[in-house]
Scaffold this motif. Structure first.
Motif: not given
Length: 517
Positions: A424-437, A444-454
């Motif tokens: 779940l966290s992987y798919r969420l981070a991937l989708r957010a990074a693709r949508l926002l940046e 990469r930065s957005c993806f890693q931030t969300i993984r750290d959040l989880y």
């Protein structure tokens, strides 16, 4: 207007004129606790002023905001004089003064009887005695059991004082006033207009710490359509402007609203309510205003995720003289006087110095329109808005519970499909990074931030603590707390603009297109 009402009004004006010419008549002592206060904003030479209007930004360096005793206005002094004219005669008074006082009381009684004989007028003079309680038909059933003689006089006194001052009356030289004929004519016309009044007008005032509104006047923000089932109003036009000292002053006139010294911006709009309506529509007015306030606050926070923006007060003030007071019911979110009873943040940091630009107002119009549209009403967007607001309303800026709010907000936005329950966290981070940046490094930065959040959220969810972290983990945590509000805000905005999932498309296909791009 009936002849008896005209005669009683004339006798009342004549009685006041005669009494005020009596040198032995004096007004009652006023307690210092009844003295009204006002807000005074002063800026020194080091203060940064707004570039267009030159106004000071409250809460910033070099700006002092104080609550000071208000000078007694002629209108307020005249209103006090009118009230003090209705008093019992005393043995130590000269007989001439006692007779004048009896004449006033007789005139007030005659005026009360004349008003009572006119049901539409008596209902409208009864209304402003406090909160709305009865409809016109309910008042007709109850009025015989209550004595409103003095109350009619008190309410009339407010308008009478204004009329007197308008025509040149000065309480300091009360015996020299010769304009009673014009005053009586004006009050007669006002009573005629009042008895046919069918709607009361109010202004909703939403006070914020920022962003500072740097306009000479006010800017049109957005037009909103209200639910006809809950408020008798079709469209409201919201304006945004700087919160002047005069506007902020009524928050501290007799009681002090905490945080008034950081208020800079006000959102305002007009509503009107039927005069003869029942209590329930008036009870709904404040909750409706709170919903509008929450919507506009969410819009501003999405527009400026880096600013600590909050509503410090929400008031509904009567525009009409004889309108009843709106009761603050069923909505405690923006009542700062309740701060001690509710574990919700009412205090917000001073605003950033960057003022609200006209381009931002245009963007905010679009954003609010999206929030009230089909996209904004989706369950995922509503959930994310709620969780973002919850995270901001937590007192401590490093409260670990914020991490849970951020995670739930992002899950509601990016994990609404049923394509399995793994990673779940992987798919969420991937989708957010693709949508926002747009570029690889930002993704990469957005993806890693969300993984750290989880990672941190999982520690909290499984009973762990974030109090004793290694220095490298502490830096990661600080980065997450700093970046996540912006990620959530940008995600909500991006999905609002992208639109809801098409009816003929499965959620998994919607997200697969985004992932594969």
């Amino acid at each position: 207007m009936s002849e008896s009402l005209k005669q009683s009004l004339g006798a009342l004006c004549s009685g006041l004129a005669a009494l005020w010419k009596e040198s032995s008549f004096s007004t009652d002592y006023r307690s210092p606790f009844e003295t009204p206060y006002e807000v005074i904003t002063r800026a020194d030479d080091n203060a940064a002023l707004m570039p267009v209007s030159g106004r000071a930004i409250r809460g910033s360096t070099g700006v002092e905001v104080s609550r000071e005793q208000k000078r007694l206005s002629k209108e307020r002094a005249t209103e006090d004089l009118i009230t003090d004219s209705y008093k019992q005669e005393q043995s130590f008074h000269p007989e001439g003064l006692n007779q004048l006082l009896r004449d006033i009381r007789d005139a007030v009684a005659a005026f009360g009887r004349a008003v009572d004989a006119d049901l539409p007028l008596s209902y409208r003079l009864f209304q402003p005695l406090g909160y709305k309680t009865w409809s016109a038909s309910q008042f007709a059933d109850h009025r015989a059991r209550i004595d409103l003689e003095f109350s009619y006089f008190l309410e009339l006194g407010k308008r009478l004082a204004r009329s007197l001052v308008t025509h040149g009356f000065d309480p300091a030289s009360r015996d020299q006033f010769e304009g009673w004929s014009a005053v009586k004519e004006e009050i007669s016309q006002h009573l005629q207009d009042l008895r046919t009044l069918d709607r009361y007008e109010y202004e909703v005032q939403i006070f914020l710490n920022g962003p500072p509104a740097d306009f000479e006047g006010e800017a049109s923000l957005v037009d909103l359509v209200q639910n006809k089932k809950t408020i008798d109003e079709k469209t409201i036009s919201v304006k945004v402007c700087y919160a002047s000292d005069q506007l902020v002053s009524h928050l501290v006139e007799y009681e002090m609203v905490p945080g008034y010294e950081k208020i800079n911006t006000i959102l305002r709009y007009r509503i009107s309510l039927p005069v003869e309506d029942e209590e329930k529509s008036y009870l709904q007015a404040y909750p409706n205003a709170s919903e509008v306030g929450a919507l506009l606050l969410d819009g501003l926070r999405l527009l400026r995720p880096g600013d600590d923006i909050g509503i410090l007060a929400l008031e509904i003030v009567a525009v009409d003289d004889f309108a009843p007071t709106i009761r603050k019911t069923w909505a405690d979110r923006f009542q700062t006087e309740l701060a001690r009873f509710y574990p919700r943040r009412f205090d917000f940091r001073p605003p950033q110095s960057s003022v609200l630009q006209e381009e931002e107002v245009t963007n905010l119009k679009t954003l609010v329109s999206l929030l009230v549209g089909k996209s904004g009403r989706s369950r995922s967007i509503l959930q994310a808005r709620k969780r973002l607001a919850n995270s901001i309303d937590r007192y401590a800026p490093d409260d670990p519970e914020k991490l849970i709010e951020y995670a739930i907000a992002l899950e509601s936005l990016f994990l609404d499909d049923s394509d399995g329950r793994t990673e779940l966290s992987y798919r969420l981070a991937l989708r957010a990074a693709r949508l926002l940046e747009e570029d690889l490094e930002s993704r990469r930065s957005c993806f890693q931030t969300i993984r750290d959040l989880y990672d941190f959220r999982s520690r909290i969810a499984h009973g762990g603590s974030l109090e004793e972290l290694k220095s490298v983990d502490q830096e990661r945590l600080e980065s997450v707390l700093l970046k996540c509000p912006s990620i959530v805000s940008k995600s909500i905005r991006a999905l609002l603009e992208r639109g809801p999932i098409a009816v003929d498309k499965k959620p998994v296909d919607y997200w697969r297109e985004l992932e594969l791009g």
